[in-house]
Design a protein around this motif. Structure first.
Motif, mmCIF file in Angstrom:
data_model
loop_
_atom_site.group_PDB
_atom_site.id
_atom_site.type_symbol
_atom_site.label_atom_id
_atom_site.label_comp_id
_atom_site.label_asym_id
_atom_site.label_seq_id
_atom_site.Cartn_x
_atom_site.Cartn_y
_atom_site.Cartn_z
ATOM 1 N N PRO A 56 -11.551 -35.643 -52.302
ATOM 2 C CA PRO A 56 -12.751 -36.161 -52.965
ATOM 3 C C PRO A 56 -13.203 -35.232 -54.093
ATOM 4 N N VAL A 57 -12.701 -35.491 -55.302
ATOM 5 C CA VAL A 57 -12.964 -34.602 -56.430
ATOM 6 C C VAL A 57 -14.454 -34.474 -56.708
ATOM 7 N N GLU A 58 -15.159 -35.583 -56.713
ATOM 8 C CA GLU A 58 -16.590 -35.542 -57.022
ATOM 9 C C GLU A 58 -17.343 -34.691 -55.997
ATOM 10 N N ASP A 59 -16.961 -34.806 -54.727
ATOM 11 C CA ASP A 59 -17.591 -33.977 -53.694
ATOM 12 C C ASP A 59 -17.288 -32.502 -53.930
ATOM 13 N N GLY A 60 -16.025 -32.198 -54.257
ATOM 14 C CA GLY A 60 -15.649 -30.820 -54.525
ATOM 15 C C GLY A 60 -16.428 -30.240 -55.690
ATOM 16 N N LEU A 61 -16.570 -31.010 -56.751
ATOM 17 C CA LEU A 61 -17.343 -30.550 -57.899
ATOM 18 C C LEU A 61 -18.815 -30.354 -57.534
ATOM 19 N N ALA A 62 -19.345 -31.257 -56.723
ATOM 20 C CA ALA A 62 -20.749 -31.143 -56.307
ATOM 21 C C ALA A 62 -20.962 -29.899 -55.445
ATOM 22 N N TYR A 63 -20.034 -29.627 -54.517
ATOM 23 C CA TYR A 63 -20.155 -28.426 -53.687
ATOM 24 C C TYR A 63 -20.048 -27.164 -54.543
ATOM 25 N N PHE A 64 -19.143 -27.183 -55.527
ATOM 26 C CA PHE A 64 -18.991 -26.029 -56.413
ATOM 27 C C PHE A 64 -20.284 -25.787 -57.188
ATOM 28 N N GLN A 65 -20.857 -26.843 -57.725
ATOM 29 C CA GLN A 65 -22.111 -26.705 -58.464
ATOM 30 C C GLN A 65 -23.249 -26.257 -57.550
ATOM 31 N N SER A 66 -23.280 -26.768 -56.333
ATOM 32 C CA SER A 66 -24.296 -26.355 -55.372
ATOM 33 C C SER A 66 -24.165 -24.870 -55.036
ATOM 34 N N MET A 67 -22.923 -24.421 -54.924
ATOM 35 C CA MET A 67 -22.675 -23.011 -54.631
ATOM 36 C C MET A 67 -23.312 -22.139 -55.709
ATOM 37 N N VAL A 68 -23.120 -22.546 -56.964
ATOM 38 C CA VAL A 68 -23.607 -21.750 -58.088
ATOM 39 C C VAL A 68 -25.107 -21.915 -58.297
ATOM 40 N N HIS A 69 -25.557 -23.160 -58.389
ATOM 41 C CA HIS A 69 -26.939 -23.426 -58.793
ATOM 42 C C HIS A 69 -27.945 -23.370 -57.640
ATOM 43 N N ASP A 70 -27.571 -23.877 -56.478
ATOM 44 C CA ASP A 70 -28.516 -23.921 -55.350
ATOM 45 C C ASP A 70 -28.485 -22.666 -54.488
ATOM 46 N N ASN A 71 -27.322 -22.018 -54.444
ATOM 47 C CA ASN A 71 -27.159 -20.871 -53.552
ATOM 48 C C ASN A 71 -26.957 -19.550 -54.279
ATOM 49 N N SER A 72 -26.925 -19.591 -55.608
ATOM 50 C CA SER A 72 -26.789 -18.389 -56.439
ATOM 51 C C SER A 72 -25.580 -17.533 -56.071
ATOM 52 N N ILE A 73 -24.490 -18.205 -55.780
ATOM 53 C CA ILE A 73 -23.253 -17.508 -55.448
ATOM 54 C C ILE A 73 -22.366 -17.500 -56.688
ATOM 55 N N VAL A 74 -21.919 -16.338 -57.082
ATOM 56 C CA VAL A 74 -21.039 -16.198 -58.243
ATOM 57 C C VAL A 74 -19.620 -16.560 -57.804
ATOM 58 N N PRO A 75 -19.020 -17.553 -58.441
ATOM 59 C CA PRO A 75 -17.660 -17.945 -58.055
ATOM 60 C C PRO A 75 -16.661 -16.804 -58.265
ATOM 61 N N GLN A 76 -15.765 -16.688 -57.314
ATOM 62 C CA GLN A 76 -14.688 -15.709 -57.389
ATOM 63 C C GLN A 76 -13.394 -16.451 -57.738
ATOM 64 N N ILE A 77 -12.334 -15.713 -57.961
ATOM 65 C CA ILE A 77 -11.072 -16.320 -58.362
ATOM 66 C C ILE A 77 -10.574 -17.325 -57.320
ATOM 67 N N GLU A 78 -10.865 -17.080 -56.040
ATOM 68 C CA GLU A 78 -10.441 -17.999 -54.986
ATOM 69 C C GLU A 78 -11.135 -19.355 -55.109
ATOM 70 N N HIS A 79 -12.411 -19.337 -55.499
ATOM 71 C CA HIS A 79 -13.145 -20.593 -55.690
ATOM 72 C C HIS A 79 -12.555 -21.383 -56.856
ATOM 73 N N TYR A 80 -12.291 -20.670 -57.952
ATOM 74 C CA TYR A 80 -11.678 -21.329 -59.101
ATOM 75 C C TYR A 80 -10.286 -21.845 -58.752
ATOM 76 N N GLY A 81 -9.568 -21.101 -57.927
ATOM 77 C CA GLY A 81 -8.242 -21.542 -57.494
ATOM 78 C C GLY A 81 -8.300 -22.861 -56.739
ATOM 79 N N CYS A 82 -9.306 -23.013 -55.890
ATOM 80 C CA CYS A 82 -9.481 -24.283 -55.172
ATOM 81 C C CYS A 82 -9.765 -25.421 -56.148
ATOM 82 N N MET A 83 -10.577 -25.136 -57.151
ATOM 83 C CA MET A 83 -10.907 -26.176 -58.124
ATOM 84 C C MET A 83 -9.676 -26.553 -58.955
#
Length: 94
Positions: A56-83
């Motif tokens: 579910p690409v849209e869900d994955g993108l939403a979770y990624f955005q939530s990680m950054v914007h709602d939880n203030s988590i800086v994405p690491q290379i592993e997160h980008y790798g999943c995307m």
């Protein structure tokens, strides 16, 4: 398990995601948040992995955005790798 800490939540979510049980991993993530546990980068790595295996690409993108914007988590290379893994599976990256 009587008490669940972040490590136990992450272990369960990651294990489910890695073994093809993405729906269960996402449901457990919802339970984790409802229990008042704040997710961290490892939590989102499991969630993004679950989305990668389910597709579910849209869900994955939403979770990624939530990680950054709602939880203030800086994405690491592993997160980008999943995307990077998620997008081509859905034909959204050449």
């Amino acid at each position: 398990m009587k008490t669940k800490d972040l490590i136990s939540w992450n272990t369960l979510i990651g294990g489910l995601a890695m073994h093809g049980r993405g729906v269960d991993a996402l449901n457990l993530f919802i339970r984790m948040k409802n229990a008042g546990q704040k997710p961290d980068g490892i939590t989102f790595l499991g969630i993004l992995c679950a989305c990668t295996h389910m597709g579910p690409v849209e869900d994955g993108l939403a979770y990624f955005q939530s990680m950054v914007h709602d939880n203030s988590i800086v994405p690491q290379i592993e997160h980008y790798g999943c995307m990077v893994d998620l997008l081509p599976r859905a034909g959204r990256l050449e």
